[in-house]
Design a protein around this motif. Structure first.
Motif, PDB file in Angstrom:
ATOM      1  N   ASP A  47       0.617  -1.671   0.040  1.00 10.46           N
ATOM      2  CA  ASP A  47       0.151  -0.115   0.156  1.00 10.46           C
ATOM      3  C   ASP A  47       0.997   1.523   0.106  1.00 10.46           C
ATOM      4  OD1 ASP A  47      -2.338  -1.382   0.052  1.00 10.46           O
ATOM      5  OD2 ASP A  47      -2.811  -1.163   1.855  1.00 10.46           O
ATOM      6  N   ALA A  48       1.805   1.148   0.756  1.00  4.86           N
ATOM      7  CA  ALA A  48       3.123   1.763   1.066  1.00  4.86           C
ATOM      8  C   ALA A  48       3.193   2.455  -0.318  1.00  4.86           C
ATOM      9  CB  ALA A  48       4.201   2.275   1.945  1.00  4.86           C
ATOM     10  N   LYS A  49       3.877   0.894  -1.276  1.00  8.70           N
ATOM     11  CA  LYS A  49       4.801   1.914  -2.514  1.00  8.70           C
ATOM     12  C   LYS A  49       3.336   2.245  -3.717  1.00  8.70           C
ATOM     13  CE  LYS A  49       6.875  -0.820  -5.746  1.00  8.70           C
ATOM     14  NZ  LYS A  49       7.415  -2.307  -6.808  1.00  8.70           N
ATOM     15  N   LYS A  50       2.261   1.477  -3.182  1.00  5.35           N
ATOM     16  CA  LYS A  50       1.235   1.901  -4.294  1.00  5.35           C
ATOM     17  C   LYS A  50       0.972   3.778  -3.911  1.00  5.35           C
ATOM     18  CE  LYS A  50      -0.917  -2.101  -4.730  1.00  5.35           C
ATOM     19  NZ  LYS A  50      -2.462  -2.653  -4.497  1.00  5.35           N
ATOM     20  N   LEU A  51       1.056   4.201  -2.978  1.00  6.14           N
ATOM     21  CA  LEU A  51       1.668   5.543  -2.062  1.00  6.14           C
ATOM     22  C   LEU A  51       2.205   6.396  -2.619  1.00  6.14           C
ATOM     23  CD1 LEU A  51      -0.507   7.322  -0.239  1.00  6.14           C
ATOM     24  CD2 LEU A  51       1.334   6.793   1.054  1.00  6.14           C
ATOM     25  N   MET A  52       3.516   5.922  -2.821  1.00  8.71           N
ATOM     26  CA  MET A  52       4.689   7.258  -3.667  1.00  8.71           C
ATOM     27  C   MET A  52       4.572   7.037  -5.162  1.00  8.71           C
ATOM     28  SD  MET A  52       7.188   5.944  -0.578  1.00  8.71           S
ATOM     29  CE  MET A  52       7.160   4.199  -0.055  1.00  8.71           C
ATOM     30  N   ALA A  53       3.749   5.705  -6.373  1.00  5.19           N
ATOM     31  CA  ALA A  53       4.504   5.418  -7.462  1.00  5.19           C
ATOM     32  C   ALA A  53       4.010   6.807  -7.864  1.00  5.19           C
ATOM     33  CB  ALA A  53       2.902   4.492  -7.976  1.00  5.19           C
ATOM     34  N   ASP A  54       4.179   7.788  -7.542  1.00  2.00           N
ATOM     35  CA  ASP A  54       4.386   9.229  -8.972  1.00  2.00           C
ATOM     36  C   ASP A  54       5.625   9.491  -8.359  1.00  2.00           C
ATOM     37  OD1 ASP A  54       1.785   8.094 -10.046  1.00  2.00           O
ATOM     38  OD2 ASP A  54       0.827   9.550  -8.833  1.00  2.00           O
ATOM     39  N   VAL A  55       5.816   9.246  -7.525  1.00  3.09           N
ATOM     40  CA  VAL A  55       7.768   9.948  -6.649  1.00  3.09           C
ATOM     41  C   VAL A  55       8.720   9.329  -7.954  1.00  3.09           C
ATOM     42  CG1 VAL A  55       9.345  10.802  -4.666  1.00  3.09           C
ATOM     43  CG2 VAL A  55       7.054  10.403  -4.170  1.00  3.09           C
ATOM     44  N   THR A  56       9.247  10.239  -8.535  1.00  2.00           N
ATOM     45  CA  THR A  56      10.637   9.837  -8.678  1.00  2.00           C
ATOM     46  C   THR A  56      11.504   9.678  -8.557  1.00  2.00           C
ATOM     47  OG1 THR A  56       9.749  12.321 -10.644  1.00  2.00           O
ATOM     48  CG2 THR A  56      12.504  10.992 -10.545  1.00  2.00           C
ATOM     49  N   THR A  57      12.216   8.493  -8.920  1.00  2.00           N
ATOM     50  CA  THR A  57      13.088   7.471  -8.271  1.00  2.00           C
ATOM     51  C   THR A  57      14.792   7.659  -8.767  1.00  2.00           C
ATOM     52  OG1 THR A  57      12.292   5.170  -9.328  1.00  2.00           O
ATOM     53  CG2 THR A  57      14.917   5.467  -8.601  1.00  2.00           C
ATOM     54  N   ALA A  58      15.681   8.220  -7.520  1.00  2.00           N
ATOM     55  CA  ALA A  58      16.256   9.005  -7.257  1.00  2.00           C
ATOM     56  C   ALA A  58      17.782   8.961  -7.907  1.00  2.00           C
ATOM     57  CB  ALA A  58      16.617   9.453  -5.617  1.00  2.00           C
ATOM     58  N   GLN A  59      18.074   9.329  -8.719  1.00  2.00           N
ATOM     59  CA  GLN A  59      19.892   8.921  -9.285  1.00  2.00           C
ATOM     60  C   GLN A  59      20.804   9.804  -8.306  1.00  2.00           C
ATOM     61  OE1 GLN A  59      19.529   6.598 -11.298  1.00  2.00           O
ATOM     62  NE2 GLN A  59      17.682   7.083 -11.838  1.00  2.00           N
ATOM     63  N   PRO A  60      21.847   9.082  -8.954  1.00  2.00           N
ATOM     64  CA  PRO A  60      22.788  10.317  -8.113  1.00  2.00           C
ATOM     65  C   PRO A  60      23.725  11.656  -8.780  1.00  2.00           C
ATOM     66  CG  PRO A  60      23.438   7.794  -8.391  1.00  2.00           C
ATOM     67  CD  PRO A  60      21.898   7.900  -9.024  1.00  2.00           C
ATOM     68  N   SER A  61      22.909  11.235  -9.777  1.00  2.00           N
ATOM     69  CA  SER A  61      22.972  12.968 -10.149  1.00  2.00           C
ATOM     70  C   SER A  61      21.988  13.921  -9.583  1.00  2.00           C
ATOM     71  CB  SER A  61      22.578  13.053 -11.881  1.00  2.00           C
ATOM     72  OG  SER A  61      20.897  12.157 -12.234  1.00  2.00           O
ATOM     73  N   ASP A  62      21.534  13.625  -9.042  1.00  2.00           N
ATOM     74  CA  ASP A  62      20.105  14.123  -8.454  1.00  2.00           C
ATOM     75  C   ASP A  62      20.758  14.448  -7.076  1.00  2.00           C
ATOM     76  OD1 ASP A  62      17.808  13.294  -9.822  1.00  2.00           O
ATOM     77  OD2 ASP A  62      17.030  12.264  -8.355  1.00  2.00           O
ATOM     78  N   LEU A  63      21.967  14.343  -6.276  1.00  2.00           N
ATOM     79  CA  LEU A  63      22.982  14.744  -5.744  1.00  2.00           C
ATOM     80  C   LEU A  63      23.253  15.971  -5.362  1.00  2.00           C
ATOM     81  CD1 LEU A  63      21.649  12.513  -3.861  1.00  2.00           C
ATOM     82  CD2 LEU A  63      23.999  11.954  -2.937  1.00  2.00           C
ATOM     83  N   GLU A  64      24.288  16.032  -6.900  1.00  2.00           N
ATOM     84  CA  GLU A  64      25.011  17.091  -7.788  1.00  2.00           C
ATOM     85  C   GLU A  64      24.352  17.918  -7.928  1.00  2.00           C
ATOM     86  OE1 GLU A  64      28.864  17.006 -10.868  1.00  2.00           O
ATOM     87  OE2 GLU A  64      27.436  15.065 -11.022  1.00  2.00           O
ATOM     88  N   GLU A  65      23.259  18.320  -8.588  1.00  2.00           N
ATOM     89  CA  GLU A  65      22.736  19.087  -8.502  1.00  2.00           C
ATOM     90  C   GLU A  65      21.780  20.262  -7.769  1.00  2.00           C
ATOM     91  OE1 GLU A  65      18.267  18.569 -10.976  1.00  2.00           O
ATOM     92  OE2 GLU A  65      19.171  17.942 -11.782  1.00  2.00           O
ATOM     93  N   ALA A  66      21.919  19.130  -6.636  1.00  2.00           N
ATOM     94  CA  ALA A  66      21.155  20.015  -5.748  1.00  2.00           C
ATOM     95  C   ALA A  66      21.909  21.072  -4.596  1.00  2.00           C
ATOM     96  CB  ALA A  66      20.257  18.139  -4.598  1.00  2.00           C
ATOM     97  N   ASP A  67      21.193  21.811  -4.257  1.00  2.00           N
ATOM     98  CA  ASP A  67      21.924  23.190  -3.132  1.00  2.00           C
ATOM     99  C   ASP A  67      22.357  22.772  -1.885  1.00  2.00           C
ATOM    100  OD1 ASP A  67      22.353  25.278  -5.009  1.00  2.00           O
ATOM    101  OD2 ASP A  67      20.586  25.130  -5.533  1.00  2.00           O
ATOM    102  N   ALA A  68      20.718  21.408  -1.642  1.00  2.00           N
ATOM    103  CA  ALA A  68      21.191  21.266  -0.845  1.00  2.00           C
ATOM    104  C   ALA A  68      20.234  19.498  -0.801  1.00  2.00           C
ATOM    105  CB  ALA A  68      20.021  22.187   1.260  1.00  2.00           C
ATOM    106  N   ILE A  69      20.499  18.902   0.407  1.00  2.00           N
ATOM    107  CA  ILE A  69      20.144  17.693   0.173  1.00  2.00           C
ATOM    108  C   ILE A  69      19.170  16.852   1.732  1.00  2.00           C
ATOM    109  CG2 ILE A  69      20.140  14.866   0.277  1.00  2.00           C
ATOM    110  CD1 ILE A  69      22.590  16.019  -2.148  1.00  2.00           C
TER     111      ILE A  69
END
Length: 203
Positions: free
Chosen positions: A54-76
């Motif tokens: 049920d929780a997995k379905k709740l988060m189905a629309d959340v984008t899967t994290a990629q290492p590149s996300d951390l590089e482009e973020a200004d804070a995590i």
């Protein structure tokens, strides 16, 4: 400036806190925020047996994290449930894929913070955050906690998570307890504190 909330949630507790962190970040002038969930490592048949679909379905629309996300973020902002006093294996697997960023020093000086969840009041919330800090130090990140300017962590009126190391929630042995108002206020305060520091560093 952009903040990413990078998290793993099996039963929805961390997801709820991640949403609170995102909303708090978006209220800070000059910042946008997005949710990113780390990849699941368990097959659906196992998750079904664990009552976690049920929780997995709740988060189905959340984008899967990629290492590149951390590089482009200004804070995590990282969020993970506790597993025997440490981060969940799914989060550890994601962290272990950051070798390329480590080689290029891509995260050195980037501000970050951690929040967590456990089943019981003394179920490893503090040790999970502190041990999560270790790989972040190796990556060169600037770590931020939850200062006592958040007065909710001094309350004696209720059983509650949160410590100077970061916000947390107590799920209960059956997982039925969702984050309280005080615990959500804690992760909001922690997020705003992180972005205030990140803004100063950027200047």
């Amino acid at each position: 400036m952009k903040a990413y909330i990078v998290y793993y949630s099996m039963y929805g507790h961390i997801h709820t806190m991640a949403q609170a962190a995102r909303d708090a970040a978006q209220d800070v002038e000059g910042w946008t925020a997005e949710l990113r969930r780390v990849p699941e490592t368990l097959p659906d048949e196992v998750l079904e047996k664990m009552g976690a679909l049920d929780a997995k379905k709740l988060m189905a629309d959340v984008t899967t994290a990629q290492p590149s996300d951390l590089e482009e973020a200004d804070a995590i902002i990282f969020g993970t449930p506790t597993r025997f006093g440490n981060m969940a294996a799914q989060m550890k697997a994601f962290i272990d894929h950051l070798g390329g960023l480590w080689t290029r020093h891509a995260l050195v000086g980037k501000p970050a913070t951690v929040f967590t969840s456990s089943n019981t009041q003394h179920g490893g919330q503090e040790s999970t955050i502190l041990t999560f800090h270790v790989p972040l130090y190796h990556l060169g990140m600037v770590l931020v906690g939850l200062p006592y300017t958040f007065t909710g962590q001094r309350t004696m009126d209720e059983i509650t998570g949160c410590s100077p190391y970061g916000a947390s929630t107590i799920a209960g042995m059956d997982g039925s307890r969702m984050p309280s108002q005080n615990e959500l206020d804690g992760v909001r305060h922690q997020t705003r504190h992180l972005l205030e520091i990140a803004t100063k560093l950027a200047k």
